[in-house]
Design a protein around this motif. Sequence first.
Motif, mmCIF file in Angstrom:
data_model
loop_
_atom_site.group_PDB
_atom_site.id
_atom_site.type_symbol
_atom_site.label_atom_id
_atom_site.label_comp_id
_atom_site.label_asym_id
_atom_site.label_seq_id
_atom_site.Cartn_x
_atom_site.Cartn_y
_atom_site.Cartn_z
ATOM 1 N N UNK A 160 0.893 -1.269 0.087
ATOM 2 C CA UNK A 160 0.139 0.136 0.081
ATOM 3 C C UNK A 160 0.842 1.188 0.043
ATOM 4 N N UNK A 161 1.944 1.114 0.661
ATOM 5 C CA UNK A 161 2.759 2.408 0.939
ATOM 6 C C UNK A 161 3.591 2.578 -0.499
ATOM 7 N N UNK A 162 4.000 1.524 -1.203
ATOM 8 C CA UNK A 162 4.449 1.807 -2.598
ATOM 9 C C UNK A 162 3.641 2.110 -3.548
ATOM 10 N N UNK A 163 2.562 1.678 -3.316
ATOM 11 C CA UNK A 163 1.246 2.116 -4.183
ATOM 12 C C UNK A 163 1.108 3.609 -4.126
ATOM 13 N N UNK A 164 0.929 4.170 -2.960
ATOM 14 C CA UNK A 164 0.612 5.403 -2.557
ATOM 15 C C UNK A 164 1.988 6.298 -3.320
ATOM 16 N N UNK A 165 3.279 5.756 -3.259
ATOM 17 C CA UNK A 165 4.417 6.594 -3.517
ATOM 18 C C UNK A 165 4.398 6.632 -4.939
ATOM 19 N N UNK A 166 3.985 5.489 -5.501
ATOM 20 C CA UNK A 166 3.917 5.467 -7.072
ATOM 21 C C UNK A 166 2.886 6.306 -7.549
ATOM 22 N N UNK A 167 1.605 6.689 -7.162
ATOM 23 C CA UNK A 167 0.605 7.247 -7.525
ATOM 24 C C UNK A 167 1.181 8.888 -7.275
ATOM 25 N N UNK A 168 1.798 9.218 -6.163
ATOM 26 C CA UNK A 168 2.225 10.520 -5.901
ATOM 27 C C UNK A 168 3.493 10.878 -7.095
ATOM 28 N N UNK A 169 3.906 9.819 -7.387
ATOM 29 C CA UNK A 169 5.056 10.163 -8.614
ATOM 30 C C UNK A 169 4.435 10.443 -9.914
ATOM 31 N N UNK A 170 3.339 9.472 -10.234
ATOM 32 C CA UNK A 170 2.706 9.540 -11.287
ATOM 33 C C UNK A 170 1.891 10.887 -11.557
ATOM 34 N N UNK A 171 1.276 11.400 -10.362
ATOM 35 C CA UNK A 171 0.728 12.777 -10.286
ATOM 36 C C UNK A 171 1.841 13.723 -10.451
ATOM 37 N N UNK A 172 3.184 13.881 -10.015
ATOM 38 C CA UNK A 172 3.877 14.845 -10.051
ATOM 39 C C UNK A 172 4.426 14.705 -11.736
ATOM 40 N N UNK A 173 4.539 13.711 -12.281
ATOM 41 C CA UNK A 173 5.151 13.554 -13.635
ATOM 42 C C UNK A 173 4.050 14.390 -14.605
ATOM 43 N N UNK A 174 2.993 13.906 -14.269
ATOM 44 C CA UNK A 174 1.878 14.523 -14.864
ATOM 45 C C UNK A 174 1.806 15.984 -15.126
ATOM 46 N N UNK A 175 1.889 16.434 -13.988
ATOM 47 C CA UNK A 175 2.061 18.078 -13.895
ATOM 48 C C UNK A 175 3.023 18.544 -14.448
ATOM 49 N N UNK A 176 4.564 17.508 -14.487
ATOM 50 C CA UNK A 176 5.580 18.329 -15.383
ATOM 51 C C UNK A 176 5.271 18.275 -16.802
ATOM 52 N N UNK A 177 4.763 17.156 -17.038
ATOM 53 C CA UNK A 177 4.407 17.027 -18.606
ATOM 54 C C UNK A 177 3.085 18.000 -19.045
ATOM 55 N N UNK A 178 2.298 18.366 -18.174
ATOM 56 C CA UNK A 178 1.391 19.319 -18.678
ATOM 57 C C UNK A 178 2.009 20.648 -18.672
ATOM 58 N N UNK A 179 3.034 20.971 -17.780
ATOM 59 C CA UNK A 179 3.564 22.280 -17.847
ATOM 60 C C UNK A 179 4.523 22.309 -19.181
ATOM 61 N N UNK A 180 5.093 21.233 -19.279
ATOM 62 C CA UNK A 180 6.107 21.164 -20.629
ATOM 63 C C UNK A 180 5.363 21.378 -21.756
#
Length: 67
Positions: free
Chosen positions: A8-28
């Motif tokens: 569950x912790x790994x999944x939560x970390x991965x979801x946060x990472x995906x959200x962060x990367x999505x924000x970066x891609x949208x900004x780019x």
Amino acid sequence: MTDTTRIEEDIAHLLRTVDDLSDVVARQEKEIDILKRRLHVLMEREAERELDAGGSVPLADQRPPHW
């Protein structure tokens, strides 16, 4: 720590990472769109400048000799 808690912790970390990367891609994507518009304006200006200088076909619209 149980395996379930760890997963569950790994999944939560991965979801946060995906959200962060999505924000970066949208900004780019926004930045790339702005840069494309600016480049287009600059190319048009240069083509007009070349035409005003007596050129027949602006260099920006010519194909390189190897084409």
